[in-house]
Design a protein around this motif. Sequence first.
Motif, short mmCIF file in Angstrom:
data_model
loop_
_atom_site.label_atom_id
_atom_site.label_comp_id
_atom_site.label_asym_id
_atom_site.label_seq_id
_atom_site.Cartn_x
_atom_site.Cartn_y
_atom_site.Cartn_z
N LEU A 94 -1.30 3.26 -12.90
CA LEU A 94 -0.91 3.31 -14.31
C LEU A 94 -0.94 1.94 -14.96
N PHE A 95 -1.42 1.91 -16.20
CA PHE A 95 -1.22 0.78 -17.10
C PHE A 95 -0.31 1.30 -18.21
N PHE A 96 0.72 0.55 -18.58
CA PHE A 96 1.58 1.02 -19.66
C PHE A 96 2.23 -0.14 -20.40
N VAL A 97 2.67 0.15 -21.63
CA VAL A 97 3.33 -0.84 -22.45
C VAL A 97 4.38 -0.15 -23.31
N ALA A 98 5.55 -0.78 -23.44
CA ALA A 98 6.64 -0.26 -24.28
C ALA A 98 6.81 -1.20 -25.47
N PHE A 99 6.95 -0.62 -26.66
CA PHE A 99 7.00 -1.47 -27.86
C PHE A 99 7.69 -0.74 -29.01
N GLU A 100 8.01 -1.50 -30.05
CA GLU A 100 8.49 -0.94 -31.30
C GLU A 100 7.87 -1.72 -32.45
N ILE A 101 7.89 -1.12 -33.63
CA ILE A 101 7.33 -1.76 -34.82
C ILE A 101 8.38 -2.65 -35.45
N ASP A 102 7.99 -3.89 -35.75
CA ASP A 102 8.86 -4.78 -36.52
C ASP A 102 8.60 -4.48 -38.00
N GLU A 103 9.38 -3.55 -38.54
CA GLU A 103 9.10 -3.07 -39.90
C GLU A 103 9.32 -4.13 -40.96
N SER A 104 10.11 -5.15 -40.67
CA SER A 104 10.33 -6.21 -41.66
C SER A 104 9.06 -7.04 -41.87
N ARG A 105 8.12 -6.96 -40.92
CA ARG A 105 6.88 -7.74 -41.02
C ARG A 105 5.64 -6.84 -41.02
N THR A 106 5.85 -5.57 -41.28
CA THR A 106 4.75 -4.60 -41.23
C THR A 106 4.60 -3.91 -42.58
N SER A 107 3.37 -3.70 -43.00
CA SER A 107 3.12 -3.01 -44.27
C SER A 107 3.66 -1.59 -44.20
N GLU A 108 3.97 -1.04 -45.36
CA GLU A 108 4.50 0.32 -45.41
C GLU A 108 3.51 1.32 -44.83
N THR A 109 2.23 1.07 -45.03
CA THR A 109 1.22 2.00 -44.51
C THR A 109 1.27 2.09 -43.00
N TYR A 110 1.28 0.95 -42.32
CA TYR A 110 1.33 0.98 -40.86
C TYR A 110 2.67 1.48 -40.35
N SER A 111 3.76 1.08 -41.00
CA SER A 111 5.08 1.58 -40.59
C SER A 111 5.11 3.10 -40.67
N ARG A 112 4.59 3.62 -41.76
CA ARG A 112 4.60 5.07 -41.99
C ARG A 112 3.78 5.79 -40.92
N ASN A 113 2.62 5.22 -40.58
CA ASN A 113 1.75 5.88 -39.61
C ASN A 113 2.30 5.85 -38.19
N PHE A 114 2.93 4.76 -37.80
CA PHE A 114 3.52 4.74 -36.46
C PHE A 114 4.76 5.63 -36.41
N ARG A 115 5.52 5.69 -37.51
CA ARG A 115 6.65 6.62 -37.54
C ARG A 115 6.16 8.06 -37.44
N SER A 116 5.01 8.35 -38.02
CA SER A 116 4.49 9.71 -37.98
C SER A 116 4.12 10.15 -36.56
N LEU A 117 3.82 9.19 -35.69
CA LEU A 117 3.54 9.54 -34.29
C LEU A 117 4.75 10.20 -33.64
N ILE A 118 5.95 9.82 -34.08
CA ILE A 118 7.17 10.37 -33.48
C ILE A 118 7.27 11.86 -33.75
N HIS A 119 6.87 12.29 -34.96
CA HIS A 119 7.11 13.67 -35.38
C HIS A 119 5.88 14.56 -35.27
N CYS A 120 4.70 14.00 -35.45
CA CYS A 120 3.51 14.85 -35.45
C CYS A 120 2.33 14.22 -34.72
N GLY A 121 2.59 13.22 -33.89
CA GLY A 121 1.52 12.60 -33.12
C GLY A 121 1.13 13.43 -31.90
N LYS A 122 -0.01 13.12 -31.32
CA LYS A 122 -0.47 13.81 -30.12
C LYS A 122 0.22 13.22 -28.89
N ILE A 123 0.56 14.08 -27.95
CA ILE A 123 1.14 13.62 -26.69
C ILE A 123 0.05 13.06 -25.79
#
Length: 302
Positions: A94-123
């Motif tokens: 396995l290769f893996f990485v754990a991360f979170e979005i730094d929303e204070s330094r991220t555009s609303e578009t990218y923040s919105r899209n990564f948040r959408s992975l939580i609710h409607c992203g593919k497993i």
Amino acid sequence: MPYQDFRRANALLNQHISQIADDQVSFRIQYWGFMPLHYNNSLHRHSFFEICYVHEGCGEYSDNGIDYPLQDGTLFCSRPGIWHQIRSEQGLTLFFVAFEIDESRTSETYSRNFRSLIHCGKIIAEPKNANISAQIWQTIFSLIESKQPASKDMVQHLVLSLFLSFLHGLSSVPDLSVNSLDENTEEHRLLKRAKLYIEDNLSSPLRIEHISQELGISSRHLSRLFQSQLGQTFVHYVQERRVQKAKKWLLNSDIAIKDIAKRTGFDSIHYFTRVFTKKLGVAPAKFRKSQFSDGRQKKKQT
């Protein structure tokens, strides 16, 4: 692949690549992992994303009670707050990485899209999309395992491409301008304020009663927000942030470890050492020493 190559990849990326950013998006990296043989782990959840790539092997991945097959080339996503488990009788590379979005330094578009992975992203990513991430994973690993010194700038650019490939492979919404369902909820705004308060006051005793009072809500309400939105207790979240702050000071300063413990809000250096070691698998002194030795070696080569 020799076992020492996995150890080297783990050491170098965990010590040197803990934050990645450009002018549109910023990621805080919790940890990297390169494992030659991963069998079974316990049912658990995180407050952040963990994305895995199966280089070799077969097994199963359980997400929220649903099982998915794992095989060579599978890219799969563990979403924040979701109970999950990996199982394999033969063992997975396995290769893996754990991360979170730094929303204070991220555009609303990218923040919105990564948040959408939580609710409607593919497993599980489709094979053709997983292959894009796979090629970048392989390039990073090949660069790290090379006997020639790896260029940090090159690795950083590859890592940023890797993270953006996750969005490409796992998003069910190809249009980056599509809104997330929860982006304007009161829960999201309250949690964001709580996280900012914690970040700004890590050196102080942080009690849920004080923060909930600051937000004008009950402690019980705030506790439920951490559990429902992050899949983690308030205490564990604060502990993670303290460790990440301490890690940054250990890597980028010569501040005494006892002072780092104090600045990150730990009651004693012994408690700090115990928590840090549990989270990152290495004691603070050893973590700093490995970074210091690596820095001296680079200076001798220049």
